[in-house]
Scaffold this active site. Structure first.
Site, PDB file in Angstrom:
ATOM      1  N   PHE A 129       1.041  -0.965  -0.044  1.00  0.00           N
ATOM      2  CA  PHE A 129       0.120  -0.004   0.097  1.00  0.00           C
ATOM      3  C   PHE A 129       0.793   1.214  -0.016  1.00  0.00           C
ATOM      4  O   PHE A 129       1.736   1.529   1.013  1.00  0.00           O
ATOM      5  CB  PHE A 129      -0.793  -0.142   1.098  1.00  0.00           C
ATOM      6  CG  PHE A 129      -1.700   1.173   1.177  1.00  0.00           C
ATOM      7  CD1 PHE A 129      -3.190   1.128   0.353  1.00  0.00           C
ATOM      8  CD2 PHE A 129      -1.605   2.343   1.998  1.00  0.00           C
ATOM      9  CE1 PHE A 129      -3.853   2.319   0.336  1.00  0.00           C
ATOM     10  CE2 PHE A 129      -2.338   3.551   1.906  1.00  0.00           C
ATOM     11  CZ  PHE A 129      -3.706   3.374   0.968  1.00  0.00           C
ATOM     12  N   ASP A 214       9.237   2.616   1.117  1.00  0.00           N
ATOM     13  CA  ASP A 214       8.320   3.346   1.885  1.00  0.00           C
ATOM     14  C   ASP A 214       8.241   3.106   2.899  1.00  0.00           C
ATOM     15  O   ASP A 214       7.692   1.982   3.761  1.00  0.00           O
ATOM     16  CB  ASP A 214       6.857   2.790   1.120  1.00  0.00           C
ATOM     17  CG  ASP A 214       5.713   3.482   1.559  1.00  0.00           C
ATOM     18  OD1 ASP A 214       5.580   4.134   2.452  1.00  0.00           O
ATOM     19  OD2 ASP A 214       4.656   3.077   0.988  1.00  0.00           O
ATOM     20  N   LYS A 243       3.275   9.815   8.284  1.00  0.00           N
ATOM     21  CA  LYS A 243       2.833   9.716   9.501  1.00  0.00           C
ATOM     22  C   LYS A 243       2.979  10.110  10.451  1.00  0.00           C
ATOM     23  O   LYS A 243       3.105  11.479  10.978  1.00  0.00           O
ATOM     24  CB  LYS A 243       2.164   8.032   9.511  1.00  0.00           C
ATOM     25  CG  LYS A 243       1.493   7.520   8.376  1.00  0.00           C
ATOM     26  CD  LYS A 243       1.153   6.183   8.633  1.00  0.00           C
ATOM     27  CE  LYS A 243       0.233   5.489   7.650  1.00  0.00           C
ATOM     28  NZ  LYS A 243      -1.200   5.607   7.757  1.00  0.00           N
TER      29      LYS A 243
HETATM   30  N1  PLP Z   1       2.497   4.110   2.243  1.00  0.00           N
HETATM   31  C1  PLP Z   1       2.140   3.235   3.580  1.00  0.00           C
HETATM   32  C2  PLP Z   1       3.092   2.233   3.815  1.00  0.00           C
HETATM   33  C3  PLP Z   1       1.064   3.633   4.126  1.00  0.00           C
HETATM   34  O1  PLP Z   1       0.772   2.929   5.164  1.00  0.00           O
HETATM   35  C4  PLP Z   1       0.237   4.776   3.728  1.00  0.00           C
HETATM   36  C5  PLP Z   1      -0.967   5.167   4.540  1.00  0.00           C
HETATM   37  O2  PLP Z   1      -1.474   4.388   5.057  1.00  0.00           O
HETATM   38  C6  PLP Z   1       0.615   5.739   2.659  1.00  0.00           C
HETATM   39  C7  PLP Z   1       1.792   5.232   1.878  1.00  0.00           C
HETATM   40  C8  PLP Z   1      -0.119   6.709   2.161  1.00  0.00           C
HETATM   41  O3  PLP Z   1      -0.034   7.804   3.074  1.00  0.00           O
HETATM   42  P1  PLP Z   1      -1.081   8.988   3.135  1.00  0.00           P
HETATM   43  O4  PLP Z   1      -2.492   8.310   3.294  1.00  0.00           O
HETATM   44  O5  PLP Z   1      -0.658   9.960   4.197  1.00  0.00           O
HETATM   45  O6  PLP Z   1      -1.090   9.618   1.754  1.00  0.00           O
END
Ligand code: PLP
Length: 402
Positions: A129, A214, A243
């Site tokens: 994700f 990520d 986050k």
């Molecule tokens: N990457 C990861 C691993 C995530 O857990 C998330 C959100 O849950 C994102 C990217 C996307 O972040 P955002 O919701 O702040 O755009």
């Protein structure tokens, strides 16, 4: 009739008025133990006095100017982040997806300015994700999130998570980079096999690819290191973070080595809000706490204690919990029953947790959680398991596949 708020979320009918540490208090005064923490965001808990002070002090001076001018808080935060990590440079964003967008553009541009413009494809992993923008839903590859949104952005090749042979087979003349979460969060708290990250690093070096991590969910202390990849003893070329880095203030950052960032020259990228004075004041304050050596020690100790306690609960309730997994305070319970049932039973016990893929319930406390609060959480998990077992005994027909 459509609601004034676009109805894209299945919201729980609970509203909170305030928070204190690991606790949330509803508008009608009920207290919930918060192991959602804004989905791994509130690393210092709710209403941490140090963050409140940093935010309000900045708010009284200056909120927003623009990236057309110098922002000393951002210069300081970038300096500190580069000193604390592999990176030489930082681009501030407002969210995780935006940090990933920067990372994806940067990886492609790196190959372009290195004389290999055909190298614009990125290997990603099933269960990943990376956000909800057009590029990040394509990178994540989840059909549910892609359906109906028109042509899928090209340039991503997905392989099974943890499958090194599949990665090797996917590398071709158009491959620019490999992108992954060191621990998959939304995908179900999936920790890759040992040595997987190190093997990917070696493959990238061998083939002239960039390793893009990520760490939006796994970063900022969540696994007991500042960033999860440190456990593997490797460094990426580019890393997306969000986050926890703002502790609840919307911000993110894309970090990179000088080499990886060499194509991102004047005018190649931007963001109106990214790195504004308010965000930078909070980001620096979060870092003041997270960089204290005792902070990460605490996360590691609490992570170990929690893992031990959860293993005991699993042994006592094998009909409800199939597996305990995760790292540090990024923990998951794979359920035997539908995970949503466990989420609801926990809420009935006064504890808030998010679900995840692979029938998993995530346990993401603020990183300042105390041992007493972990014990209380375990009592609530125990009670929720008992509730579910009673229901199963009364109507033993539902299965995890529902
Ligand atoms: N990457 C990861 C691993 C995530 O857990 C998330 C959100 O849950 C994102 C990217 C996307 O972040 P955002 O919701 O702040 O755009």
């Amino acid at each position: 009739m459509i609601t004034p708020v676009l109805p894209t979320y299945a919201r729980v009918n609970l509203e909170f008025e305030r928070g204190e540490g690991c606790w949330l208090v509803t508008t009608d005064g009920r207290r919930y133990l918060d192991f959602t923490a804004g989905i791994a965001v509130n690393v210092l808990g709710h209403a941490h006095p140090y963050l409140v002070e940093a935010l309000t002090a900045q708010a009284q001076k200056l909120w927003h100017t623009s990236n057309l001018f110098r922002i000393s808080g951002g210069e300081r935060l970038a300096q500190r982040l580069t000193e604390a990590t592999f990176a030489d440079t930082a681009f501030f964003t407002n969210s995780g997806a935006e940090a990933l967008e920067c990372a994806i553009k940067m990886a492609r541009k790196y190959q372009y300015v290195s004389g290999a413009p055909q190298r614009n494809r990125i290997i990603t992993f099933e269960g990943a994700f990376h956000g909800r923008t057009l590029a990040t839903i394509a990178a994540g590859g989840n059909a549910k999130y892609l359906e109906g949104f028109g042509p899928e952005m090209p340039g991503f090749d997905q392989v099974p998570f943890g499958d090194l042979d599949a990665v090797k087979a996917a590398i071709g003349p158009e491959t620019a980079a490999i992108l992954l979460e060191p621990v998959q969060g939304e995908g179900g708290v999936r920790v890759p096999p040992p040595q997987f990250l190190a093997a990917l690093r070696a493959l990238c070096d061998e083939h002239g690819l960039l390793l893009v991590l990520d760490e939006v969910q796994s970063g900022v202390g969540r696994t007991g290191k500042l960033f999860a990849h440190e456990w593997a003893g490797i460094t990426p070329d580019i890393m997306a973070v969000a986050k926890g880095i703002g502790g609840g203030f919307p911000m993110g950052v894309c970090l990179a080595t000088e080499e990886a960032a060499k194509g991102m020259t004047l005018g190649t990228h931007g963001s109106t809000y990214g790195g504004n004075p308010l965000a930078m004041a909070v980001g620096n304050a979060v870092l003041d706490k997270v960089l204290l050596p005792e902070f990460l020690d605490h996360v590691r100790q609490m992570g170990l204690r929690f893992t031990q306690m959860l293993a005991q609960v699993k042994d006592r309730h094998p009909d409800v919990i199939a597996e305990v997994r995760g790292q540090g305070l990024l923990m998951g319970l794979r359920a035997q029953v539908p995970a949503a049932d466990l989420v609801i039973a926990l809420r009935e016990e006064g504890m808030l947790v998010p679900g995840a893929g692979d029938n998993v319930v995530r346990l993401l406390p603020p990183l300042v959680v105390s041992e007493d609060e972990l014990s209380l959480a375990v009592e609530k998990i125990e009670a929720a398991c008992q509730r579910i077992e009673q229901r199963l005994a009364a109507a033993p027909v539902r299965g995890a596949a529902e």
